[in-house]
Design an enzyme around this catalytic site. Sequence first.
Site, PDB file in Angstrom:
ATOM      1  N   ASN A 112     -99.624 -44.538  -5.786  1.00 27.87           N
ATOM      2  CA  ASN A 112     -98.585 -45.587  -5.774  1.00 27.87           C
ATOM      3  C   ASN A 112     -97.231 -44.913  -5.734  1.00 27.87           C
ATOM      4  OD1 ASN A 112     -99.545 -44.883  -8.696  1.00 27.87           O
ATOM      5  ND2 ASN A 112     -97.423 -45.563  -8.924  1.00 27.87           N
ATOM      6  N   HIS A 132    -106.861 -37.650 -22.548  1.00 24.52           N
ATOM      7  CA  HIS A 132    -105.420 -37.841 -22.337  1.00 24.52           C
ATOM      8  C   HIS A 132    -104.677 -37.836 -23.670  1.00 24.52           C
ATOM      9  CE1 HIS A 132    -107.314 -39.709 -18.770  1.00 24.52           C
ATOM     10  NE2 HIS A 132    -106.248 -39.275 -18.126  1.00 24.52           N
ATOM     11  N   SER A 142    -108.755 -40.035 -11.439  1.00 21.99           N
ATOM     12  CA  SER A 142    -109.140 -41.377 -11.004  1.00 21.99           C
ATOM     13  C   SER A 142    -109.633 -41.363  -9.564  1.00 21.99           C
ATOM     14  CB  SER A 142    -107.936 -42.325 -11.060  1.00 21.99           C
ATOM     15  OG  SER A 142    -107.472 -42.429 -12.365  1.00 21.99           O
ATOM     16  N   TYR A 186    -102.245 -39.724 -24.451  1.00 18.70           N
ATOM     17  CA  TYR A 186    -101.932 -41.098 -24.880  1.00 18.70           C
ATOM     18  C   TYR A 186    -103.084 -41.774 -25.631  1.00 18.70           C
ATOM     19  CZ  TYR A 186    -104.338 -42.433 -20.516  1.00 18.70           C
ATOM     20  OH  TYR A 186    -105.247 -42.570 -19.508  1.00 18.70           O
ATOM     21  N   GLU A 187    -104.263 -41.153 -25.598  1.00 24.27           N
ATOM     22  CA  GLU A 187    -105.377 -41.723 -26.356  1.00 24.27           C
ATOM     23  C   GLU A 187    -105.193 -41.503 -27.854  1.00 24.27           C
ATOM     24  OE1 GLU A 187    -109.385 -41.001 -24.465  1.00 24.27           O
ATOM     25  OE2 GLU A 187    -108.123 -39.909 -23.073  1.00 24.27           O
ATOM     26  N   HIS A 191    -113.440 -43.974 -16.935  1.00 29.49           N
ATOM     27  CA  HIS A 191    -113.655 -42.536 -17.124  1.00 29.49           C
ATOM     28  C   HIS A 191    -114.965 -42.325 -17.878  1.00 29.49           C
ATOM     29  CE1 HIS A 191    -109.594 -40.938 -16.032  1.00 29.49           C
ATOM     30  NE2 HIS A 191    -109.247 -42.170 -16.307  1.00 29.49           N
ATOM     31  N   HIS A 203    -102.776 -50.568 -13.283  1.00 26.54           N
ATOM     32  CA  HIS A 203    -103.891 -49.615 -13.202  1.00 26.54           C
ATOM     33  C   HIS A 203    -104.834 -49.979 -12.047  1.00 26.54           C
ATOM     34  CE1 HIS A 203    -106.464 -46.476 -14.676  1.00 26.54           C
ATOM     35  NE2 HIS A 203    -107.463 -47.286 -14.946  1.00 26.54           N
ATOM     36  N   MET A 225     -99.777 -38.594 -16.132  1.00 25.38           N
ATOM     37  CA  MET A 225    -100.016 -38.564 -17.585  1.00 25.38           C
ATOM     38  C   MET A 225    -101.066 -37.534 -17.984  1.00 25.38           C
ATOM     39  SD  MET A 225    -100.272 -42.684 -18.123  1.00 25.38           S
ATOM     40  CE  MET A 225     -99.204 -43.814 -17.210  1.00 25.38           C
ATOM     41  N   SER A 226    -101.273 -36.518 -17.163  1.00 16.99           N
ATOM     42  CA  SER A 226    -102.315 -35.524 -17.486  1.00 16.99           C
ATOM     43  C   SER A 226    -101.953 -34.194 -16.844  1.00 16.99           C
ATOM     44  CB  SER A 226    -103.668 -35.999 -16.938  1.00 16.99           C
ATOM     45  OG  SER A 226    -103.635 -36.043 -15.523  1.00 16.99           O
ATOM     46  N   ALA A 258    -104.504 -38.734 -10.417  1.00 14.07           N
ATOM     47  CA  ALA A 258    -103.767 -39.763  -9.701  1.00 14.07           C
ATOM     48  C   ALA A 258    -102.326 -39.677 -10.188  1.00 14.07           C
ATOM     49  CB  ALA A 258    -104.339 -41.136 -10.016  1.00 14.07           C
TER      50      ALA A 258
END
Length: 274
Positions: free
Chosen positions: A237, A84, A31, A86-87, A62, A249, A213-214, A114
């Site tokens: 964050n 990802h 990101s 989660y996709e 993306h 997000h 998450m990656s 990120a």
Amino acid sequence: MSDLYQKLETCLASVRKRTDFKPEVALILGSGLGDYADEIQIETTIDYTEIEGFPTSTVAGHKGRFVFGYVKNVPVVIMQGRVHYYEGYPMTDVVLPTRLMGMMGAKKLFLTNAAGGVKPRNFKPGDFMMITDHITTGIPSPLIGPNIEELGSRFPDMSEVYSRRLREVIRASAEKCGIGLQEGVYVQFTGPAYETPAEVRMAAIWGGDAVGMSTACEAMAARHMGIEVCGISCITNMAAGISKQELNHKEVQETADRVAKSFKKLVTEIIAGM
Ligand code: HPA
């Protein structure tokens, strides 16, 4: 030959129909860094949708394409948009692009992302964290299933996922650019929900410094192939429970965008020294 290797060969053939470019370095953009690829000396681009069998990315913000070109004379392939878990893709599809870039010839992989900071004393939003190691306990291993003998061994060593040599390059590059650099352990969870405060405390007890998450799955697949790996997280964050605010997000993207200029400068310096 395994079905998975066959699929990789099919993807590689699709790429080779378009370009015979041989990258030395593969770069995956997280990101905020998405438009880095537009600033390099581009030779050619291939949309993921043009590659037979390729998992195509669905996340807003993306783009989905490979960019081939040069960063200070270093031949690179850049993933502008990653895949990802989660996709909804199987882990083997999530790491397919990483493996494909290795099969294109990349000997080194530079990962960016990120991430949420889990130790408030060490990090603040906008910091860069060089990844020194990772924890993948929160995700299925991308190496589960029949081993792809053409790529690597059944039980690959993971004692130095993030290359000592490249870590030195990153430290020296940050110093040269006058950019502050933290170091730490990245913990990958599946997402897409952000972690709970209890999960973040657990990550800290495990020895983690940042959550995301990656990345760690890609690093693992690359090491399996013997690729030299390095990575940097942009701490966008403080992770859940550490910051009083709810996570979203938008905040992640705003911080990533705020520090993107420094991040790009650092990435260029590092690639030149890799
Ligand atoms: N958690 C997981 N992934 C993230 C975060 C986070 O706090 N920030 C950016 N990506």
